[in-house]
Motif scaffolding. Structure first.
Motif, PDB file in Angstrom:
ATOM      1  N   LYS A 255      -4.359   5.013 -13.570  1.00  8.92           N
ATOM      2  CA  LYS A 255      -2.908   4.461 -14.389  1.00  8.92           C
ATOM      3  C   LYS A 255      -1.987   2.977 -13.943  1.00  8.92           C
ATOM      4  CE  LYS A 255      -2.592   9.582 -14.535  1.00  8.92           C
ATOM      5  NZ  LYS A 255      -1.843  10.797 -13.822  1.00  8.92           N
ATOM      6  N   GLU A 256      -2.177   3.106 -13.044  1.00 11.82           N
ATOM      7  CA  GLU A 256      -1.167   1.494 -12.697  1.00 11.82           C
ATOM      8  C   GLU A 256      -1.096   0.070 -13.044  1.00 11.82           C
ATOM      9  OE1 GLU A 256      -0.191   3.658  -7.978  1.00 11.82           O
ATOM     10  OE2 GLU A 256      -1.448   1.530  -8.235  1.00 11.82           O
ATOM     11  N   VAL A 257      -2.371   0.356 -12.964  1.00  5.61           N
ATOM     12  CA  VAL A 257      -3.289  -1.350 -13.050  1.00  5.61           C
ATOM     13  C   VAL A 257      -4.267  -1.475 -14.663  1.00  5.61           C
ATOM     14  CG1 VAL A 257      -1.794  -2.682 -10.691  1.00  5.61           C
ATOM     15  CG2 VAL A 257      -4.390  -1.436 -10.966  1.00  5.61           C
ATOM     16  N   GLY A 258      -4.733  -0.211 -14.386  1.00 15.25           N
ATOM     17  CA  GLY A 258      -5.934   0.192 -15.226  1.00 15.25           C
ATOM     18  C   GLY A 258      -7.485  -0.895 -15.040  1.00 15.25           C
ATOM     19  N   LEU A 259      -8.414  -1.041 -14.861  1.00 15.05           N
ATOM     20  CA  LEU A 259      -9.579  -0.939 -14.788  1.00 15.05           C
ATOM     21  C   LEU A 259      -9.728  -0.889 -13.169  1.00 15.05           C
ATOM     22  CD1 LEU A 259     -11.340  -3.275 -16.390  1.00 15.05           C
ATOM     23  CD2 LEU A 259     -10.456  -5.710 -14.958  1.00 15.05           C
ATOM     24  N   SER A 260     -10.081   0.519 -13.182  1.00 16.85           N
ATOM     25  CA  SER A 260     -10.076   1.227 -11.717  1.00 16.85           C
ATOM     26  C   SER A 260     -11.381   2.247 -11.569  1.00 16.85           C
ATOM     27  CB  SER A 260      -8.759   1.679 -11.110  1.00 16.85           C
ATOM     28  OG  SER A 260      -8.377   0.389 -10.962  1.00 16.85           O
ATOM     29  N   ARG A 261     -12.201   2.495 -11.317  1.00 14.32           N
ATOM     30  CA  ARG A 261     -13.443   3.023 -11.910  1.00 14.32           C
ATOM     31  C   ARG A 261     -13.646   3.541 -10.725  1.00 14.32           C
ATOM     32  NH1 ARG A 261     -11.228   2.918 -15.730  1.00 14.32           N
ATOM     33  NH2 ARG A 261     -12.077   2.649 -17.727  1.00 14.32           N
ATOM     34  N   ILE A 262     -14.933   4.285 -10.889  1.00 12.62           N
ATOM     35  CA  ILE A 262     -15.749   5.570 -10.074  1.00 12.62           C
ATOM     36  C   ILE A 262     -16.680   4.652 -10.240  1.00 12.62           C
ATOM     37  CG2 ILE A 262     -16.604   7.577  -9.198  1.00 12.62           C
ATOM     38  CD1 ILE A 262     -14.153   7.410  -7.892  1.00 12.62           C
ATOM     39  N   LEU A 263     -17.650   4.787  -8.811  1.00 11.24           N
ATOM     40  CA  LEU A 263     -19.403   3.593  -9.218  1.00 11.24           C
ATOM     41  C   LEU A 263     -20.300   4.486  -8.443  1.00 11.24           C
ATOM     42  CD1 LEU A 263     -18.388   0.122  -8.580  1.00 11.24           C
ATOM     43  CD2 LEU A 263     -18.247   1.149 -11.378  1.00 11.24           C
ATOM     44  N   SER A 264     -21.114   4.788  -7.809  1.00 15.45           N
ATOM     45  CA  SER A 264     -22.396   5.416  -7.783  1.00 15.45           C
ATOM     46  C   SER A 264     -23.657   4.732  -7.536  1.00 15.45           C
ATOM     47  CB  SER A 264     -22.725   6.945  -7.306  1.00 15.45           C
ATOM     48  OG  SER A 264     -23.448   7.551  -6.863  1.00 15.45           O
ATOM     49  N   THR A 265     -24.086   4.845  -6.501  1.00 16.09           N
ATOM     50  CA  THR A 265     -25.410   4.536  -6.150  1.00 16.09           C
ATOM     51  C   THR A 265     -26.511   5.653  -7.148  1.00 16.09           C
ATOM     52  OG1 THR A 265     -25.908   5.301  -3.996  1.00 16.09           O
ATOM     53  CG2 THR A 265     -25.473   3.421  -4.151  1.00 16.09           C
ATOM     54  N   SER A 266     -27.495   5.522  -7.373  1.00 16.09           N
ATOM     55  CA  SER A 266     -28.832   6.191  -7.644  1.00 16.09           C
ATOM     56  C   SER A 266     -28.638   7.157  -6.494  1.00 16.09           C
ATOM     57  CB  SER A 266     -29.938   5.349  -8.016  1.00 16.09           C
ATOM     58  OG  SER A 266     -30.949   6.599  -7.771  1.00 16.09           O
ATOM     59  N   GLY A 267     -29.209   8.591  -6.808  1.00 15.47           N
ATOM     60  CA  GLY A 267     -29.847   9.403  -5.810  1.00 15.47           C
ATOM     61  C   GLY A 267     -29.058  10.499  -6.241  1.00 15.47           C
ATOM     62  N   TYR A 268     -28.836  11.178  -7.278  1.00 18.40           N
ATOM     63  CA  TYR A 268     -28.277  12.352  -8.448  1.00 18.40           C
ATOM     64  C   TYR A 268     -29.499  12.073  -9.773  1.00 18.40           C
ATOM     65  CZ  TYR A 268     -24.099  11.170  -5.265  1.00 18.40           C
ATOM     66  OH  TYR A 268     -23.836  11.625  -4.016  1.00 18.40           O
ATOM     67  N   VAL A 308     -19.340   7.934 -13.555  1.00 19.49           N
ATOM     68  CA  VAL A 308     -19.501   7.363 -12.636  1.00 19.49           C
ATOM     69  C   VAL A 308     -19.823   6.102 -13.374  1.00 19.49           C
ATOM     70  CG1 VAL A 308     -19.996   7.727 -11.194  1.00 19.49           C
ATOM     71  CG2 VAL A 308     -18.912  10.046 -11.728  1.00 19.49           C
ATOM     72  N   GLY A 309     -19.411   4.725 -13.473  1.00 27.51           N
ATOM     73  CA  GLY A 309     -20.101   3.535 -13.345  1.00 27.51           C
ATOM     74  C   GLY A 309     -21.658   3.859 -12.423  1.00 27.51           C
ATOM     75  N   SER A 310     -22.657   2.627 -13.343  1.00 23.26           N
ATOM     76  CA  SER A 310     -23.568   2.241 -12.594  1.00 23.26           C
ATOM     77  C   SER A 310     -23.646   0.936 -12.793  1.00 23.26           C
ATOM     78  CB  SER A 310     -24.414   2.761 -12.730  1.00 23.26           C
ATOM     79  OG  SER A 310     -24.986   2.875 -14.105  1.00 23.26           O
ATOM     80  N   ILE A 311     -25.177   0.436 -11.562  1.00 23.19           N
ATOM     81  CA  ILE A 311     -24.928  -0.844 -11.167  1.00 23.19           C
ATOM     82  C   ILE A 311     -25.740  -1.830 -13.085  1.00 23.19           C
ATOM     83  CG2 ILE A 311     -26.079  -1.497  -8.728  1.00 23.19           C
ATOM     84  CD1 ILE A 311     -28.821  -0.800 -10.170  1.00 23.19           C
ATOM     85  N   TYR A 312     -25.883  -0.622 -13.736  1.00 24.57           N
ATOM     86  CA  TYR A 312     -26.326  -0.900 -15.265  1.00 24.57           C
ATOM     87  C   TYR A 312     -25.107  -1.180 -16.277  1.00 24.57           C
ATOM     88  CZ  TYR A 312     -30.954   0.309 -13.779  1.00 24.57           C
ATOM     89  OH  TYR A 312     -31.724   0.457 -12.612  1.00 24.57           O
ATOM     90  N   THR A 313     -23.473  -0.408 -15.794  1.00 24.14           N
ATOM     91  CA  THR A 313     -22.445  -0.342 -16.836  1.00 24.14           C
ATOM     92  C   THR A 313     -21.519  -1.721 -15.860  1.00 24.14           C
ATOM     93  OG1 THR A 313     -21.731   1.671 -15.475  1.00 24.14           O
ATOM     94  CG2 THR A 313     -22.454   0.712 -18.125  1.00 24.14           C
ATOM     95  N   CYS A 314     -21.937  -2.582 -14.375  1.00 23.02           N
ATOM     96  CA  CYS A 314     -20.596  -2.781 -13.957  1.00 23.02           C
ATOM     97  C   CYS A 314     -21.308  -4.658 -13.195  1.00 23.02           C
ATOM     98  CB  CYS A 314     -19.782  -1.982 -12.958  1.00 23.02           C
ATOM     99  SG  CYS A 314     -21.045  -1.905 -11.516  1.00 23.02           S
ATOM    100  N   GLN A 315     -22.332  -4.190 -13.105  1.00 23.80           N
ATOM    101  CA  GLN A 315     -23.063  -5.711 -12.298  1.00 23.80           C
ATOM    102  C   GLN A 315     -22.826  -7.024 -13.429  1.00 23.80           C
ATOM    103  OE1 GLN A 315     -26.901  -5.989 -13.030  1.00 23.80           O
ATOM    104  NE2 GLN A 315     -27.506  -7.825 -11.092  1.00 23.80           N
TER     105      GLN A 315
END
Length: 416
Positions: A255-268, A308-315
């Motif tokens: 909300k404050e600055v944008g472009l902030s996301r939750i990311l995760s490794t695999s395992g789910y 939740v972002g992954s390596i495929y969307t944030c690399q």
């Protein structure tokens, strides 16, 4: 902090001011290119550098300069040369194509995927002059029929079809068996030709202290060490014992600055079947990122704050703040400060396809574990202004929160 420019196109803009070192490197690559264009054998320039060391910015400026000379400077060796910029990552390719739009010497068709170019050149029975390759650690090093690549190695095939090849490479961003690379495997190819190497070492992306970056690197090398005193200097580094609290904090940063996301490794649970697959950690429940059919990078879509972002969307991308879930594949070995990788908990079925050139089970295991740590490394190196961590493994979660307290840190009031 309120005036942050969040457009990915501006992060790797060819108009971004380079440091003296970067400027000299671009000049050196151009000299190398011009010299070798007149020779009758291919030549390769390799730029090595960790995530966030400015590799893409350099390539972006380099390619604009090459294309300007190719299209406008009649007295240049580059005039009328046929050159391409390649990246084996659909999300990053979108950004480069967008950059090309307003620059009259750049065409969107100059930017493409390696397989597309190889197949196109074969169809037309043509070769090219210069190939600039971003994220060369994503090049295929085995056939991938599903994606229409029928040769054994994309780099080898590009070298066969170009006079000069310029690549950037990071061994710690190798994530899949079909793109298995090590420095040795890379050099076995590049050393067959006239070549030059350059190593970038300065971290540009993250405002984190060198010691915190080193701590992240130790972590992905299986070592859990004390947090440096500088971990929160000019950088919002946090460790959470509750993933839902971390999510709320990231929503607030967004909300404050944008472009902030939750990311995760695999395992789910995760499959690209069009359905939603959720990551659950206590009170926390969010779906994985969905396939992004738009021309906008995943992190720039407002609705992805709910994914939740992954390596495929944030690399390859910068984020302002990241909340990273260290999933089930990575845990702490009891009674030690060592981390372990649990291959049986890894759920990215695409990552570990069999290779004919790997037969030793111990080597295969070791490489697979390295790739899992590499995927965490990719996530660790995204946050420009802050990185928040949460670990699935109860022991690791406890150790991390203890290290945070031991270093004299506490979570800011708003989130407690």
């Amino acid at each position: 902090m309120k005036n942050i420019d969040n457009a990915a196109t501006n992060k790797i803009s060819p108009f971004k001011k380079l440091t003296t070192e970067q400027e000299q490197l671009v000049n050196d690559i151009i000299s190398f290119t011009k010299h070798h264009l007149t020779q009758n054998h291919p030549a390769i320039y390799t730029v090595y550098g960790d995530a966030g060391t400015g590799k893409s910015v350099i390539l972006s400026q380099l390619f604009v300069r090459i294309q300007k000379e190719a299209r406008t400077q009649q007295n240049s060796v580059l005039y009328h040369t046929n050159n391409y910029f390649l990246v084996n990552h659909p999300e990053i390719l979108k950004v480069y194509k967008e950059i090309a739009g307003p620059i009259k010497e750049l065409y969107k068709k100059d930017f493409t995927r390696p397989t597309s170019l190889i197949n196109q050149l074969d169809k037309q029975q043509q070769t090219i002059d210069v190939a600039v390759i971003d994220e060369a650690h994503l090049l295929l090093s085995k056939p991938d029929h599903y994606n229409n690549f029928y040769h054994d190695n994309q780099l080898v095939e590009i070298i066969k079809r170009a006079k000069v090849v310029i690549i950037v490479f990071d061994q710690y961003q190798v994530l899949r068996m079909k793109s298995l690379w090590t420095p040795e495997r890379l050099q076995a190819i590049t050393n067959q030709y006239p070549h030059k190497d350059y190593h970038l070492t300065h971290m540009f992306r993250m405002n984190a202290s060198d010691d915190l970056v080193k701590w992240f690197n130790e972590f992905t090398n299986y070592k859990l060490t004390a947090l440096p005193a500088s971990a929160r200097d000019h950088y919002d580094f946090r460790i959470y014992s509750d993933a839902e609290e971390m999510r709320k904090a990231i929503v607030q940063r967004n909300k404050e600055v944008g472009l902030s996301r939750i990311l995760s490794t695999s395992g789910y649970p995760s499959t690209l079947d069009g359905g939603k697959h959720y990551i659950e950690e206590g009170r926390f429940k969010m779906p994985w990122d969905q396939y992004n059919y738009t021309v906008t990078p995943w992190a720039e879509l407002p609705q992805t704050i709910g994914e939740v972002g992954s390596i495929y969307t944030c690399q390859g991308f910068d984020l302002n703040y990241t909340g990273i879930i260290i999933g089930p594949p990575i845990s702490q070995t009891p009674q030690t400060n060592q981390l372990q990788v649990n291959l049986d908990r890894y759920t990215d079925v695409e990552a570990f396809k069999k290779r004919d050139d790997l037969t030793d089970p111990a080597e295969i295991k070791s490489l697979e574990k390295r790739m899992i740590m590499n995927s965490l490394n990719v996530l660790f190196k995204r946050g420009v202004y802050g990185t928040y961590l949460y670990a699935h493994d109860p022991l690791l979660r406890h150790s991390l929160t203890s290290l945070f307290k031991k270093a004299g840190f506490s979570l800011p009031k708003e989130e407690q």
